[in-house]
Write an enzyme that holds these catalytic residues in place. Structure first.
Site, PDB file in Angstrom:
ATOM      1  N   HIS A  52      31.527  29.551  46.051  1.00  0.00           N
ATOM      2  CA  HIS A  52      31.170  28.472  46.957  1.00  0.00           C
ATOM      3  C   HIS A  52      29.679  28.148  46.850  1.00  0.00           C
ATOM      4  O   HIS A  52      28.912  28.888  46.236  1.00  0.00           O
ATOM      5  CB  HIS A  52      31.550  28.835  48.386  1.00  0.00           C
ATOM      6  CG  HIS A  52      33.034  28.797  48.598  1.00  0.00           C
ATOM      7  ND1 HIS A  52      33.652  27.810  49.312  1.00  0.00           N
ATOM      8  CD2 HIS A  52      34.022  29.607  48.146  1.00  0.00           C
ATOM      9  CE1 HIS A  52      34.962  28.008  49.322  1.00  0.00           C
ATOM     10  NE2 HIS A  52      35.206  29.104  48.612  1.00  0.00           N
ATOM     11  N   GLU A  54      27.162  28.236  48.915  1.00  0.00           N
ATOM     12  CA  GLU A  54      26.203  29.202  49.446  1.00  0.00           C
ATOM     13  C   GLU A  54      25.967  30.334  48.456  1.00  0.00           C
ATOM     14  O   GLU A  54      24.831  30.757  48.245  1.00  0.00           O
ATOM     15  CB  GLU A  54      26.702  29.787  50.778  1.00  0.00           C
ATOM     16  CG  GLU A  54      26.962  28.760  51.858  1.00  0.00           C
ATOM     17  CD  GLU A  54      28.398  28.231  51.859  1.00  0.00           C
ATOM     18  OE1 GLU A  54      28.841  27.814  52.945  1.00  0.00           O
ATOM     19  OE2 GLU A  54      29.076  28.224  50.817  1.00  0.00           O
TER      20      GLU A  54
END
Length: 86
Positions: A52, A54
């Site tokens: 993802h 992040e």
């Protein structure tokens, strides 16, 4: 200030757009990491089933020793959703 945070969010949105067509059924997500008013890390969700935004942004930070003094701006975060919606 608010205008600086808007600048960071706009960059995160630009990054999120890079995932268009590759992340469905997940949303497009972009993320920037800021330290001392400078973007020191960036990432986006590149492909469905992969890391993802992040995770990619954190991985792009060269000096991890400053982790406690940096902050993350993300277009969508499960952590944010958990806080908002419990």
């Amino acid at each position: 200030t608010e205008s600086v945070h808007i600048k960071y969010m706009l960059r995160a949105i630009e990054l999120a757009e890079l995932g268009r067509g590759s992340v469905s059924p997940n949303p497009m997500v972009g993320c920037v990491i800021v330290h001392n008013s400078l973007i020191i890390g960036e990432g986006y969700h590149q492909k469905y089933g992969e890391a993802h935004a992040e995770v990619n942004a954190i991985a792009s930070v060269k000096d991890k020793s400053i982790a406690l003094s940096m902050y993350l701006i993300c277009t969508l975060s499960v952590f944010t959703l958990a806080i908002l919606f419990g």
